[in-house]
Design a protein around this motif. Structure first.
Motif, PDB file in Angstrom:
ATOM      1  N   MET A 127     -12.214  -0.249  -1.214  1.00  0.00           N
ATOM      2  CA  MET A 127     -11.691   0.095  -2.540  1.00  0.00           C
ATOM      3  C   MET A 127     -10.464   0.987  -2.414  1.00  0.00           C
ATOM      4  SD  MET A 127     -15.231   0.893  -4.628  1.00  0.00           S
ATOM      5  CE  MET A 127     -16.688  -0.071  -4.201  1.00  0.00           C
ATOM      6  N   ARG A 128     -10.538   1.965  -1.523  1.00  0.00           N
ATOM      7  CA  ARG A 128      -9.416   2.900  -1.357  1.00  0.00           C
ATOM      8  C   ARG A 128      -8.178   2.206  -0.796  1.00  0.00           C
ATOM      9  NH1 ARG A 128     -14.024   6.757   0.661  1.00  0.00           N
ATOM     10  NH2 ARG A 128     -14.459   7.894  -1.285  1.00  0.00           N
ATOM     11  N   ARG A 129      -8.394   1.209   0.076  1.00  0.00           N
ATOM     12  CA  ARG A 129      -7.254   0.451   0.600  1.00  0.00           C
ATOM     13  C   ARG A 129      -6.559  -0.328  -0.516  1.00  0.00           C
ATOM     14  NH1 ARG A 129     -10.682  -0.617   5.017  1.00  0.00           N
ATOM     15  NH2 ARG A 129     -11.200  -2.694   4.227  1.00  0.00           N
ATOM     16  N   THR A 130      -7.354  -0.906  -1.408  1.00  0.00           N
ATOM     17  CA  THR A 130      -6.747  -1.673  -2.499  1.00  0.00           C
ATOM     18  C   THR A 130      -5.992  -0.751  -3.462  1.00  0.00           C
ATOM     19  OG1 THR A 130      -8.728  -1.589  -3.919  1.00  0.00           O
ATOM     20  CG2 THR A 130      -8.574  -3.411  -2.363  1.00  0.00           C
ATOM     21  N   ILE A 131      -6.474   0.479  -3.634  1.00  0.00           N
ATOM     22  CA  ILE A 131      -5.772   1.433  -4.493  1.00  0.00           C
ATOM     23  C   ILE A 131      -4.416   1.782  -3.883  1.00  0.00           C
ATOM     24  CG2 ILE A 131      -5.788   3.801  -5.385  1.00  0.00           C
ATOM     25  CD1 ILE A 131      -8.833   3.492  -5.728  1.00  0.00           C
ATOM     26  N   ARG A 132      -4.376   1.916  -2.558  1.00  0.00           N
ATOM     27  CA  ARG A 132      -3.092   2.168  -1.898  1.00  0.00           C
ATOM     28  C   ARG A 132      -2.130   1.003  -2.140  1.00  0.00           C
ATOM     29  NH1 ARG A 132      -6.353   4.576   2.119  1.00  0.00           N
ATOM     30  NH2 ARG A 132      -6.365   2.691   3.406  1.00  0.00           N
ATOM     31  N   LYS A 133      -2.661  -0.215  -2.141  1.00  0.00           N
ATOM     32  CA  LYS A 133      -1.818  -1.378  -2.413  1.00  0.00           C
ATOM     33  C   LYS A 133      -1.293  -1.343  -3.850  1.00  0.00           C
ATOM     34  CE  LYS A 133      -3.854  -4.653   0.882  1.00  0.00           C
ATOM     35  NZ  LYS A 133      -4.495  -5.989   1.029  1.00  0.00           N
ATOM     36  N   LEU A 134      -2.142  -0.893  -4.781  1.00  0.00           N
ATOM     37  CA  LEU A 134      -1.686  -0.738  -6.167  1.00  0.00           C
ATOM     38  C   LEU A 134      -0.524   0.252  -6.231  1.00  0.00           C
ATOM     39  CD1 LEU A 134      -5.100  -0.526  -8.098  1.00  0.00           C
ATOM     40  CD2 LEU A 134      -3.351  -2.281  -8.428  1.00  0.00           C
ATOM     41  N   GLU A 135      -0.665   1.349  -5.503  1.00  0.00           N
ATOM     42  CA  GLU A 135       0.367   2.395  -5.502  1.00  0.00           C
ATOM     43  C   GLU A 135       1.661   1.891  -4.870  1.00  0.00           C
ATOM     44  OE1 GLU A 135      -2.154   6.536  -5.286  1.00  0.00           O
ATOM     45  OE2 GLU A 135      -1.971   5.354  -3.441  1.00  0.00           O
ATOM     46  N   SER A 137       2.752  -1.224  -4.975  1.00  0.00           N
ATOM     47  CA  SER A 137       3.232  -2.463  -5.597  1.00  0.00           C
ATOM     48  C   SER A 137       4.657  -2.333  -6.126  1.00  0.00           C
ATOM     49  CB  SER A 137       2.298  -2.887  -6.737  1.00  0.00           C
ATOM     50  OG  SER A 137       2.264  -1.925  -7.766  1.00  0.00           O
ATOM     51  N   GLY A 138       5.095  -1.088  -6.374  1.00  0.00           N
ATOM     52  CA  GLY A 138       6.491  -0.841  -6.744  1.00  0.00           C
ATOM     53  C   GLY A 138       6.952  -1.532  -8.013  1.00  0.00           C
TER      54      GLY A 138
END
Length: 257
Positions: A127-135, A137-138
């Protein structure tokens, strides 16, 4: 109407299986109203939460429809439509979009509660990895929705329920594809989504299912709120558009009769 009492490791999928057998045998027929949840729970010998989850699954599969203030009914399928013969991904694209959004909300709220009870360190790390991807996404809508889909998939995995995983992931994929193609998501909305995703993950890690559920409701309204409002307006006008039909309408209006 009769059902066998379930004695071992009761799960919603076992209720679904009994329901489908009753439908195949003709014991249940199109348009028939089901007993209230409390009565179904007594008949199956299970808790109401298991019945509620099974109903959510059957709604998504297209077998049931819940009419507010009236009850739960066997869906009347359109002439010539055999829902059992349609793969889940294709079935979802044929069902009314508003119904899909409601079904997703039912499953997501249950899923996040189960995740709070069952998630392990690996699930939380995902879950935390996907949140980093959200952050990261630019502001790219496609990257944002891809990461958001992975976040919901991580929660589905944490439920440790194969049926919820399969149905929920299929729902999220279809709805997100529509969002990417037709919906505008502001930078502010993206930041709000990241904030709520972090809160959901935090409460899942703490085992606080109710609070995680409240934040998931907020999260869904941030991501799909505009779409849901748009569909609700069209539903008021008596239009029940599916994902595939609406996509066709928007892409090729000149080609429609």
């Amino acid at each position: 109407m009769e059902f066998k009492t379930i004695h071992r490791n009761t799960t919603p999928i076992m209720i679904v299986e009994q329901f489908l057998k009753s439908l195949e045998s003709g014991q249940l027929v199109q348009g028939q109203q089901l007993p209230p949840e409390r009565e179904l729970a007594r008949m199956f010998g299970v808790g109401r939460s298991s019945v509620r989850e099974a109903i959510g699954i059957l709604v998504v599969m297209g077998y049931l429809e819940v009419l507010q203030g009236k009850g739960t009914f066997i869906r009347r399928s359109s002439a010539g439509t055999n829902y059992k013969a349609i793969p889940l991904e294709n079935l979802i694209s044929l069902l009314p979009l508003f119904d899909l959004l409601e079904a997703r909300e039912i499953l997501e709220l249950k899923a996040v509660q189960l995740a709070a009870e069952r998630a392990n360190d690996q699930d939380l790390a995902k879950m935390r990895r996907t949140i980093r991807k959200l952050e990261e996404s630019g502001g790219d809508t496609e990257k944002f929705y891809t990461a958001d889909g992975e976040f919901h998939a991580a929660i589905a995995d944490a439920t440790d329920n194969a049926m919820i995983c399969h149905i929920l992931k299929s729902l999220v994929r279809q709805i997100h594809r529509f969002n990417v193609k037709f919906m505008f998501t502001s930078e502010e909305a993206m930041q709000q989504t990241i904030t709520t995703a972090k809160a959901i993950t935090s409460f899942i890690a703490q085992g606080e299912g109710d609070r995680a559920q409240n934040w998931m409701y907020r999260h869904l309204n941030e991501v799909d709120g505009s779409l849901k409002n748009m569909v609700a307006e069209r539903k008021k006008r008596g239009e029940r558009l599916s994902l595939s039909l609406w996509a066709e309408e928007i892409e090729t209006p000149s080609q429609r009769p």
